[in-house]
Design a protein around this motif. Structure first.
Motif, PDB file in Angstrom:
ATOM      1  N   ALA A  19     -34.513-129.618  22.482  1.00 34.14           N
ATOM      2  CA  ALA A  19     -34.703-130.897  21.794  1.00 34.14           C
ATOM      3  C   ALA A  19     -33.553-131.130  20.825  1.00 34.14           C
ATOM      4  N   THR A  20     -33.169-132.372  20.698  1.00 30.39           N
ATOM      5  CA  THR A  20     -32.165-132.737  19.699  1.00 30.39           C
ATOM      6  C   THR A  20     -32.805-133.703  18.716  1.00 30.39           C
ATOM      7  N   HIS A  21     -32.305-133.693  17.509  1.00 24.01           N
ATOM      8  CA  HIS A  21     -32.787-134.655  16.528  1.00 24.01           C
ATOM      9  C   HIS A  21     -31.681-134.993  15.557  1.00 24.01           C
ATOM     10  N   ALA A  22     -31.948-135.975  14.743  1.00 24.03           N
ATOM     11  CA  ALA A  22     -30.942-136.507  13.836  1.00 24.03           C
ATOM     12  C   ALA A  22     -30.517-135.473  12.797  1.00 24.03           C
ATOM     13  N   ILE A  45     -37.274-122.985  27.435  1.00 23.75           N
ATOM     14  CA  ILE A  45     -38.250-123.863  28.080  1.00 23.75           C
ATOM     15  C   ILE A  45     -38.310-125.240  27.411  1.00 23.75           C
ATOM     16  N   ILE A  46     -37.848-125.324  26.174  1.00 24.90           N
ATOM     17  CA  ILE A  46     -37.800-126.627  25.493  1.00 24.90           C
ATOM     18  C   ILE A  46     -36.450-126.751  24.799  1.00 24.90           C
ATOM     19  N   LEU A 100     -44.478-120.378  21.230  1.00 27.61           N
ATOM     20  CA  LEU A 100     -43.060-120.716  21.252  1.00 27.61           C
ATOM     21  C   LEU A 100     -42.334-120.011  20.119  1.00 27.61           C
ATOM     22  N   GLU A 101     -41.094-119.636  20.378  1.00 27.40           N
ATOM     23  CA  GLU A 101     -40.249-119.049  19.346  1.00 27.40           C
ATOM     24  C   GLU A 101     -38.824-119.544  19.549  1.00 27.40           C
ATOM     25  N   PRO A 102     -38.028-119.554  18.487  1.00 30.16           N
ATOM     26  CA  PRO A 102     -36.646-120.007  18.630  1.00 30.16           C
ATOM     27  C   PRO A 102     -35.863-119.123  19.589  1.00 30.16           C
ATOM     28  N   GLU A 156     -29.532-129.364  17.570  1.00 26.09           N
ATOM     29  CA  GLU A 156     -30.203-129.012  18.819  1.00 26.09           C
ATOM     30  C   GLU A 156     -31.110-127.814  18.567  1.00 26.09           C
ATOM     31  N   GLY A 157     -32.325-127.910  19.041  1.00 23.02           N
ATOM     32  CA  GLY A 157     -33.262-126.791  18.945  1.00 23.02           C
ATOM     33  C   GLY A 157     -33.626-126.312  20.336  1.00 23.02           C
ATOM     34  N   ARG A 158     -33.631-124.987  20.523  1.00 23.42           N
ATOM     35  CA  ARG A 158     -34.008-124.408  21.813  1.00 23.42           C
ATOM     36  C   ARG A 158     -35.132-123.410  21.574  1.00 23.42           C
ATOM     37  N   LEU A 159     -36.168-123.492  22.389  1.00 20.51           N
ATOM     38  CA  LEU A 159     -37.339-122.616  22.246  1.00 20.51           C
ATOM     39  C   LEU A 159     -37.603-121.870  23.546  1.00 20.51           C
TER      40      LEU A 159
END
Length: 131
Positions: free
Chosen positions: A109-112, A106-107, A94-96, A83-86
């Motif tokens: 996202a999840t990825h494999a 504000i964002i 954008l920054e982590p 999971e990534g959060r920005l």
């Protein structure tokens, strides 16, 4: 190259095989809905499945009358492992996200990614019917 013909099944063997295949289909859906994966071939007498560590699936299946044998662990690529959060910077970039920050995420996202999963062999005790 000539292959040997497969032996024909008698009626009782055929019914047993059909019942095992139907059970496989039902279990596959049940296990998949709970985040696991059934890896065995339809019709096998012993079915192997994987689930994430800490999953309640093994206990649930035991409660339904199945015998489970732990077989170690394996690695699986799963679609939601990372999971990534920005957050937004003052310049609009954008920054982590940093733990403890008061900036809103504000964002998200999840990825494999790769996760460790537990392996189990699943059998139905002789003469038992699944619930």
């Amino acid at each position: 190259m000539k292959t040997e013909p497969k032996p024909r099944l008698d009626e009782e063997q055929r019914r047993t095989l059909i019942a095992r295949k139907k059970l496989h289909v039902a279990l596959e859906g049940h296990i998949r809905e709970r985040g696991g994966a059934l890896e065995s071939v339809p019709g096998d007498t012993v079915m192997r499945f994987t689930c994430s560590p800490g999953s309640g699936l093994p206990d649930e299946l035991r409660g339904l009358g199945y015998e489970l044998t732990p077989c170690g662990t394996t690695m699986r690529i799963v679609p939601h492992a990372v999971e990534g959060r920005l957050t937004a910077t003052s310049s609009g970039g954008l920054e982590p996200f940093t733990e403890g920050s008061t900036k809103p995420v504000i964002i998200r996202a999840t990825h494999a990614g790769i996760q460790t999963h537990c392996l189990y062999d699943l059998t139905l005790p002789p003469g038992a019917k699944p619930k």
